[in-house]
Write an enzyme that holds these catalytic residues in place. Structure first.
Site, PDB file in Angstrom:
ATOM      1  CG  HIS A 279      -0.743 -11.535  -3.536  1.00  0.00           C
ATOM      2  ND1 HIS A 279      -1.720 -12.314  -2.984  1.00  0.00           N
ATOM      3  CD2 HIS A 279      -0.716 -10.390  -2.793  1.00  0.00           C
ATOM      4  CE1 HIS A 279      -2.289 -11.678  -1.969  1.00  0.00           C
ATOM      5  NE2 HIS A 279      -1.683 -10.499  -1.824  1.00  0.00           N
TER       6      HIS A 279
ATOM      7  CD  GLU B 163       1.622 -10.381  -0.152  1.00  0.00           C
ATOM      8  OE1 GLU B 163       1.580  -9.265  -0.691  1.00  0.00           O
ATOM      9  OE2 GLU B 163       0.810 -10.751   0.725  1.00  0.00           O
TER      10      GLU B 163
ATOM     11  CG  ASP C 177      -2.784  -8.015   5.429  1.00  0.00           C
ATOM     12  OD1 ASP C 177      -1.679  -8.118   4.869  1.00  0.00           O
ATOM     13  OD2 ASP C 177      -3.804  -7.611   4.841  1.00  0.00           O
TER      14      ASP C 177
ATOM     15  NE  ARG D 119      -3.743  -2.290   2.321  1.00  0.00           N
ATOM     16  CZ  ARG D 119      -3.542  -3.616   2.394  1.00  0.00           C
ATOM     17  NH1 ARG D 119      -2.338  -4.096   2.635  1.00  0.00           N
ATOM     18  NH2 ARG D 119      -4.554  -4.451   2.216  1.00  0.00           N
TER      19      ARG D 119
ATOM     20  CG  HIS E  51      -1.051  -5.552  -4.222  1.00  0.00           C
ATOM     21  ND1 HIS E  51       0.050  -5.521  -3.383  1.00  0.00           N
ATOM     22  CD2 HIS E  51      -1.937  -6.410  -3.632  1.00  0.00           C
ATOM     23  CE1 HIS E  51      -0.161  -6.341  -2.356  1.00  0.00           C
ATOM     24  NE2 HIS E  51      -1.356  -6.881  -2.472  1.00  0.00           N
TER      25      HIS E  51
END
Length: 377
Positions: A204, A342, A277, A105, A130
């Protein structure tokens, strides 16, 4: 021809191709985009039978077939089964895609370089996620097969024009997926620009080492080689702080099942929508390859180790999967159905001078490598 096409293929030539590898590559027509561009699916197979299937739309990896402790191959990636499904749904979970220009982000879709403010396209609330509304995950890439004595691969090329999604500079990108005979999935990223810009490339894949669609990942045992993380606020945007994981449910320095603390009432877990996350700051220093994470699934015996030159890794536990995504073979992907690891630079780095820089200048070459090594125990 776009201005950096020559740089793209000339600055980063493919390695000399050796004699025929004991692996193989097959390709097939896979459909076409709404604009009529043909899309092909390439299947890499190593000498052990492990397979990775990749299409040149979004540089998306559709399948990854990995043996379990009994030698049974099973697809461990969540995703859709057809090109039409990826396009029709918009692939909102980003199943299997390449991420760019900027993975993760950027707050409010804005940053400043050399005193010039850039407004990006925003696609998640007020933020850019992304790469924007049409990031690298929705682009058609050129593809070239690569053969070595101990591996097979697919080199993929894309030139992002100056101003695309609001980013400055013509950016020439090369992503090479390689499948080795040691059951390693390797991703090599390189890029050049003709204007100062920011770059953060990643990938991803959603992994379920029990097999895609075979329940959730809460029983997977995870180790993350990170003492620190970057805390978030609403919108999963970093606060700018770098904080210790000690005493928090984010501490995976010792192996722990994902489900052990996933329902913690810690405010950070609430910001992450009742799950993981988070951007973890890896303990390695410099740009050398280091162990970032390890995942083990007890029932299948599959283990995945992640090595990278990148400074961080985003651990995501599939919190936003809600059963509305119908994947390969009719699988319904519910909450916690897959995990992502990631490798990346920090989120929103252009707006935090204390974070490692993601700037790329003309004459410089962006280079990063990540390896996902599979074994059994």
């Amino acid at each position: 021809m776009l201005p950096l096409e020559k740089i793209n293929r000339g600055e980063f030539p493919l390695p000399d191709q050796g004699k025929a590898a004991p692996g193989s590559i097959s390709s097939q027509y896979f459909g076409k985009t709404p604009e009529g561009e043909p899309i092909y699916l390439y299947t890499l197979t190593n000498k052990n039978g492990m397979q990775a299937a990749i299409m040149n739309y979004g540089a998306i990896m559709l399948t990854l077939k990995v043996p379990d402790r009994n030698g049974n191959l099973e697809d461990v990636l969540l995703g859709y089964g057809t090109l039409e499904d990826f396009i029709r749904t918009g692939n909102k979970p980003y199943f299997g895609t390449a991420l760019g220009r900027y993975a993760n982000r950027i707050a409010n879709g804005r940053f400043t370089l050399d005193g010039v403010s850039y407004q990006l396209s925003v696609n998640e609330d007020h933020n850019t996620l992304h790469g924007g509304k049409k990031g690298f995950n929705k682009k058609v890439w050129a593809a070239e097969e690569v053969y070595h004595d101990d591996s097979v691969g697919l080199a993929m090329y894309y030139v992002s024009k100056d101003g695309e999604e609001g980013f400055p500079g013509n950016l020439a990108v090369k992503l090479v997926y390689t499948l080795t005979n040691d059951n390693e999935l390797r991703m090599d990223y390189t890029a050049t620009t003709d204007k100062r810009t920011v770059v953060n490339l990643s990938q991803h894949n959603y992994y379920n080492l029990a097999g895609a669609g075979n329940g959730d990942i809460l029983g997977h045992i995870v180790m993350i080689n990170a003492d620190r993380f970057t805390p978030i606020k609403e919108g999963l945007i970093p606060t700018g702080e770098v904080r210790s994981v000690a005493g928090t449910p984010l501490d995976f320095r010792n192996p722990m099942t994902i489900g052990a603390r996933i329902h913690s009432q810690d405010p950070q877990m609430k910001y992450a929508r009742n799950g993981y996350d988070f951007n973890y700051v890896l303990n390695q220093t410099g740009t050398s390859m280091g162990l970032a994470a390890r995942v083990y699934e007890p029932n299948s015996g599959r283990m995945m180790e992640v090595y990278t030159t990148q400074p961080a890794i985003q651990f995501y536990s599939g919190n936003n999967l809600d059963g509305s995504d119908i994947g390969k073979g009719g699988s319904v992907y519910k909450k916690y159905g897959g995990l992502c690891l990631e490798t990346q630079h920090y989120p929103d780095s252009p707006n935090h001078p204390n974070f490692p820089s993601t700037e790329l200048l003309p004459g410089q070459i962006y280079r990063e490598t990540s390896i996902y090594k599979f074994s059994i125990m």
